[in-house]
Design an enzyme around this catalytic site. Structure first.
Site, PDB file in Angstrom:
ATOM      1  N   PHE A   2       6.733   2.183  -4.237  1.00 61.80           N
ATOM      2  CA  PHE A   2       8.096   2.370  -3.744  1.00 61.80           C
ATOM      3  C   PHE A   2       8.634   3.790  -3.935  1.00 61.80           C
ATOM      4  O   PHE A   2       9.635   4.157  -3.331  1.00 61.80           O
ATOM      5  CB  PHE A   2       9.078   1.366  -4.382  1.00 61.80           C
ATOM      6  CG  PHE A   2       8.819  -0.049  -3.999  1.00 61.80           C
ATOM      7  CD1 PHE A   2       9.136  -0.510  -2.733  1.00 61.80           C
ATOM      8  CD2 PHE A   2       8.240  -0.940  -4.901  1.00 61.80           C
ATOM      9  CE1 PHE A   2       8.889  -1.819  -2.361  1.00 61.80           C
ATOM     10  CE2 PHE A   2       7.998  -2.257  -4.549  1.00 61.80           C
ATOM     11  CZ  PHE A   2       8.312  -2.704  -3.278  1.00 61.80           C
ATOM     12  N   ASP A  19       0.844  -1.194   0.000  1.00 65.39           N
ATOM     13  CA  ASP A  19       0.000   0.000   0.000  1.00 65.39           C
ATOM     14  C   ASP A  19       0.880   1.244   0.000  1.00 65.39           C
ATOM     15  O   ASP A  19       2.089   1.165   0.235  1.00 65.39           O
ATOM     16  CB  ASP A  19      -1.003   0.009   1.151  1.00 65.39           C
ATOM     17  CG  ASP A  19      -0.365  -0.145   2.522  1.00 65.39           C
ATOM     18  OD1 ASP A  19       0.849  -0.393   2.590  1.00 65.39           O
ATOM     19  OD2 ASP A  19      -1.072  -0.010   3.520  1.00 65.39           O
ATOM     20  N   HIS A  25      10.936  -9.339  -0.131  1.00 67.64           N
ATOM     21  CA  HIS A  25      10.600  -7.923  -0.171  1.00 67.64           C
ATOM     22  C   HIS A  25      11.836  -7.112   0.223  1.00 67.64           C
ATOM     23  O   HIS A  25      12.586  -7.522   1.129  1.00 67.64           O
ATOM     24  CB  HIS A  25       9.454  -7.621   0.793  1.00 67.64           C
ATOM     25  CG  HIS A  25       8.842  -6.288   0.592  1.00 67.64           C
ATOM     26  ND1 HIS A  25       9.399  -5.129   1.104  1.00 67.64           N
ATOM     27  CD2 HIS A  25       7.725  -5.906  -0.077  1.00 67.64           C
ATOM     28  CE1 HIS A  25       8.643  -4.104   0.760  1.00 67.64           C
ATOM     29  NE2 HIS A  25       7.618  -4.540   0.044  1.00 67.64           N
ATOM     30  N   TYR A  62       2.822   4.745   0.931  1.00 72.26           N
ATOM     31  CA  TYR A  62       3.394   5.259   2.177  1.00 72.26           C
ATOM     32  C   TYR A  62       2.313   6.053   2.909  1.00 72.26           C
ATOM     33  O   TYR A  62       1.543   6.786   2.297  1.00 72.26           O
ATOM     34  CB  TYR A  62       4.585   6.156   1.877  1.00 72.26           C
ATOM     35  CG  TYR A  62       5.738   5.440   1.201  1.00 72.26           C
ATOM     36  CD1 TYR A  62       6.417   4.410   1.841  1.00 72.26           C
ATOM     37  CD2 TYR A  62       6.162   5.804  -0.082  1.00 72.26           C
ATOM     38  CE1 TYR A  62       7.480   3.757   1.220  1.00 72.26           C
ATOM     39  CE2 TYR A  62       7.216   5.159  -0.708  1.00 72.26           C
ATOM     40  CZ  TYR A  62       7.881   4.127  -0.052  1.00 72.26           C
ATOM     41  OH  TYR A  62       8.929   3.482  -0.660  1.00 72.26           O
TER      42      TYR A  62
END
Length: 248
Positions: free
Chosen positions: A75, A62, A213, A64
């Site tokens: 990202f 999701d 991740h 930030y």
């Protein structure tokens, strides 16, 4: 209100999902009663890209959930925002793969503020999709269940109508392969930096590259993202497909 006019016309077949539950409730009730990110105009930013221009898909989770960070691309952050941990790890992996110009590198916060926006990736056909497109301020994962069906439809739509390269980081991202046509999936996991040149090329394949991740590298050594070589491997596949490599 969720804005839909930003979508390129190639995405019109999936827009009906936005008028179904639970997104209908998110739009009419939830978003109007909370502070959320990214800003309204950036929620669907990634869908400005025509379907046929996608070369690589990267799945985030999701947005930030801090003020001013989210810009509609997974990202990425706005250029006046410090590097978040995951993006810092991605940057360091690019350094390890020798895809960052060392002459321009100082510290992460000094180097090319515009790099962290990942706009240059977007402009080259990297589809930076968060699997949840909104988040309540300070509450990671707060809107996850609202977006799940929409995201599954998007992934299915891309994989069926425009097979491409998928960089899937973390077990949550890995699970979305269940929404792709099984016969189109080609796992690149068994290839390494030497054998990747031998990878079979087929325009109907969805090339799947899996790793841990990036955030996992912040909590334990050898978590599985560093050394994945995903950026080099993606460029190798693109080159063999006759497409322009990404200038990461």
């Amino acid at each position: 209100m969720i804005l839909k006019d930003i979508f390129h016309k190639s995405w019109y077949p999936i827009l009906a999902t936005l008028n179904q539950e639970p997104l209908l409730t998110l739009n009419t009730t939830v978003l109007s009663n909370c502070l959320y990110y990214p800003p309204k105009a950036s929620i669907f930013r990634v869908f400005r890209m025509p379907l046929e221009e996608i070369k690589v898909v990267i799945l985030g989770q999701d947005p930030y959930h801090g003020p001013g960070q989210a810009n509609g691309l997974c990202f990425a952050v706005n250029e006046n925002i410090s590097f978040p941990p995951s993006l810092k790890v991605i940057y360091k992996e690019l350094e390890q793969e020798n895809l960052i110009n060392q002459k321009l590198t100082h510290t992460l916060n000094e180097y090319a503020p515009k790099w962290r926006t990942l706009k240059h990736w977007e402009e080259q056909g990297v589809f930076l999709l968060n699997t949840t497109l909104t988040v309540q301020s300070g509450m990671a994962g707060s809107h996850l269940h609202y977006w799940e069906n929409f995201t599954k439809n998007v992934i299915n739509f891309i994989s069926m109508h425009h097979p491409c390269i998928w960089l899937l980081w973390g077990t949550k991202a890995h699970a979305f392969t269940a929404n792709m046509p099984p016969k189109s999936i080609f796992n690149v996991d068994k290839y390494n930096s030497e054998t990747i040149q031998q990878i079979p090329i087929n325009g109907d394949y969805n090339y799947i590259l899996k790793a841990a991740h990036p955030a996992a590298e912040c909590y334990r050594n050898n978590a599985g993202f560093y050394g994945c070589n995903h950026f080099l491997f993606a460029n190798t596949v693109l080159s063999k497909l006759g497409k322009t490599k990404i200038n990461w």
